[in-house]
Design an enzyme around this catalytic site. Sequence first.
Site, PDB file in Angstrom:
ATOM      1  N   LEU A 197      38.570  41.208  37.138  1.00 55.89           N
ATOM      2  CA  LEU A 197      39.970  41.439  36.778  1.00 55.89           C
ATOM      3  C   LEU A 197      40.759  40.280  37.372  1.00 55.89           C
ATOM      4  O   LEU A 197      40.546  39.920  38.538  1.00 55.89           O
ATOM      5  CB  LEU A 197      40.476  42.765  37.356  1.00 55.89           C
ATOM      6  CG  LEU A 197      39.966  44.058  36.716  1.00 55.89           C
ATOM      7  CD1 LEU A 197      40.501  45.260  37.492  1.00 55.89           C
ATOM      8  CD2 LEU A 197      40.389  44.144  35.255  1.00 55.89           C
ATOM      9  N   ASP A 198      41.666  39.679  36.585  1.00 54.03           N
ATOM     10  CA  ASP A 198      42.437  38.569  37.140  1.00 54.03           C
ATOM     11  C   ASP A 198      43.361  39.067  38.244  1.00 54.03           C
ATOM     12  O   ASP A 198      43.574  40.268  38.409  1.00 54.03           O
ATOM     13  CB  ASP A 198      43.200  37.824  36.036  1.00 54.03           C
ATOM     14  CG  ASP A 198      44.287  38.676  35.397  1.00 54.03           C
ATOM     15  OD1 ASP A 198      45.237  39.049  36.106  1.00 54.03           O
ATOM     16  OD2 ASP A 198      44.193  38.958  34.187  1.00 54.03           O
ATOM     17  N   MET A 199      43.883  38.132  39.006  1.00 54.45           N
ATOM     18  CA  MET A 199      44.637  38.478  40.212  1.00 54.45           C
ATOM     19  C   MET A 199      45.829  39.375  39.925  1.00 54.45           C
ATOM     20  O   MET A 199      46.189  40.234  40.734  1.00 54.45           O
ATOM     21  CB  MET A 199      45.101  37.187  40.908  1.00 54.45           C
ATOM     22  CG  MET A 199      45.707  37.424  42.277  1.00 54.45           C
ATOM     23  SD  MET A 199      46.075  35.903  43.175  1.00 54.45           S
ATOM     24  CE  MET A 199      47.463  35.290  42.239  1.00 54.45           C
TER      25      MET A 199
END
Length: 239
Positions: free
Chosen positions: A106-108
């Site tokens: 999951l991106d930041m």
Amino acid sequence: MKKPRATLDRVLSKAGIASRTTTRDWIQQGRVKVNGRIIRDPDHWVESAKDVVHLDGRRIRDEKKIYVVLNKPTGVVTSFGDNKERPTVYDHLKGLDRWVFPVGRLDMDTSGLLLLTNDTDFGERLLQPDSKVPKTYYGKVAGVVSLDEYFNLACGLDIGRGETTGPAIVREVRSTDKYTWFELTITEGKNRQVRRMFEAVGHPMLKLVRIRIGGLELGDLPIGKFKILSRQEAFRALF
């Protein structure tokens, strides 16, 4: 019959003690022995039926498989370490007594359901493109999404960098004059895909949460907390 063989780094990673990148470092540091002899080549072939592997003097055996779901907060990166010294998902796994790796990312800026395990076969099965495992997101975007835009999101569209998306399932949860809340399900895993899909139709993402992988749901797990799943619970992600 052909004997099962694997490279030394893969033998260590499949035992569920660390990633292949980490085990390659350990091997090159001289911490691993095969049949009593130090081996510094991560690509050294090992036969499981006859070779004995030790790490720091301890014999390597398969770890008991463990499956963990974390409600990843925003502002946290999905990696073991970060050269920018940002918080990582491992900062939220204190007290876990075994190494696990994230199954996908999951991106930041995205929160929600992140599955981690030391079961490499399960992880590879879940991530292979042919698996077509559905992943469902809940989000909020700026502006009101039109019917034509929903149609484009559902049928597939150009998201830039030479990439196009396949079919998706999307429904509006609610909207106001300024914002739209939605639920969207995809079976692909392109980088920042959901954000890029909505940006492609003119709606910047304001909030994005992954709430489901296959039949595995985030539920009411608090943000930043994790729980250990049974094998049966974890394998719901595949269906």
